[in-house]
Design a protein around this motif. Sequence first.
Motif, mmCIF file in Angstrom:
data_model
loop_
_atom_site.group_PDB
_atom_site.id
_atom_site.type_symbol
_atom_site.label_atom_id
_atom_site.label_comp_id
_atom_site.label_asym_id
_atom_site.label_seq_id
_atom_site.Cartn_x
_atom_site.Cartn_y
_atom_site.Cartn_z
ATOM 1 N N ASP A 164 123.827 -40.748 89.405
ATOM 2 C CA ASP A 164 124.814 -39.675 89.536
ATOM 3 C C ASP A 164 125.136 -39.373 91.005
ATOM 4 O O ASP A 164 125.570 -38.290 91.345
ATOM 5 N N ASN A 210 118.685 -41.451 88.210
ATOM 6 C CA ASN A 210 118.963 -42.890 88.190
ATOM 7 C C ASN A 210 118.422 -43.456 86.886
ATOM 8 O O ASN A 210 117.456 -42.944 86.324
ATOM 9 N N GLU A 229 122.619 -46.604 85.832
ATOM 10 C CA GLU A 229 123.219 -45.274 85.943
ATOM 11 C C GLU A 229 122.751 -44.629 87.224
ATOM 12 O O GLU A 229 121.609 -44.829 87.644
ATOM 13 N N GLY A 280 127.578 -44.727 94.122
ATOM 14 C CA GLY A 280 127.189 -45.685 93.097
ATOM 15 C C GLY A 280 126.903 -47.086 93.600
ATOM 16 O O GLY A 280 126.957 -48.057 92.855
ATOM 17 N N CYS A 299 118.987 -46.769 96.699
ATOM 18 C CA CYS A 299 119.925 -45.679 96.437
ATOM 19 C C CYS A 299 119.665 -44.635 97.511
ATOM 20 O O CYS A 299 118.764 -43.821 97.393
#
Lengths: 190, 126
Positions: free
Chosen positions: B78, B63, B76, B82, B99
């Motif tokens: 991955d 992140n 960002e 998202g 997240c």
Amino acid sequence: MKRKMDGTEHGFDFAKGRISGAKTVALCGMLTALAMLFSYVETLIPLNFGIPGIKLGLANLVVLTGLYYLKPQQVLAVSLARILLTGFLFGNGMSILYSLAGGLLSFLVMRLLMRTGEFSPAGVSIAGGVAHNAGQLIVAGLVVHTAKLVYYMPVLTVSGALTGFLMGLLSIRVLHALKLGGGMKKRGER
Amino acid sequence: MKKKDLLLLAGLLLAAGLAALILMAGRRGEAGAVTVRVDGQVVGIWSLAEDREEDIDTEYGHNHLSIRQGAAYMTEADCPDGYCMQQKKITGIGETIVCLPHRLVAEGVAAEGQTADEDGIDAVTG
């Protein structure tokens, strides 16, 4: 000898809410397939509010409707099969965990609420939708080790209640089509 | 449909509204810093006073947290969905960015070295 023409000759005994033998297996298999299809269709609907967990809950339509003409353990089997199959096909370990938490809690709540006889499928579905989101949020909270996720509960309650209501109304239509009354008449106790 | 269905719906919506009000009331004030936890462990506390870019790489994934003009947000990640990059920028105490796939929680706190956990909300999970 007079043949009964109430549907039982096809193995369906809607009056008792019982379906027997191989028909049960076939029906449960079809319902599982239908629920899986709904799960897939759901991924095609772009409902993105930046919060995971807001979704229509189409697959719950199968579980909810099934509760009104199958035995609870059969509905549970369909629900679990759907979660595991879609999970292994399209998801991962974590997504299965979230689905299981939501699916089991909503099943439990819907079954309990249904047994009270106070609510139609719409009400049962509303509670199911909220319970589903609560179950997922609890697991998510355990995963990230924070109770801060309660901040998401209000919006998930609203979305769960509204989508649950929608699915409940749909379920009533389906039950009418199946001539099961859809909770309009008092359900027989099983 | 029965009357009780609508009562249940109204009751739940009302409860959600009230809960939202109560939760909002508890998160007053500008955040001075942002705490980032992964798996419940603090991996970083950064002041919001100055702009900075932080990479957060853990066993779960990557992140990138940006702090610009007193606001912290994810630029960002991955992970497949998202979602964290769409969440609201953190400017106030108690605001979070989560997240889930990376088990990461960023939270606005009063100032560096302090967490907003004094209210005891986190006592359950530690």
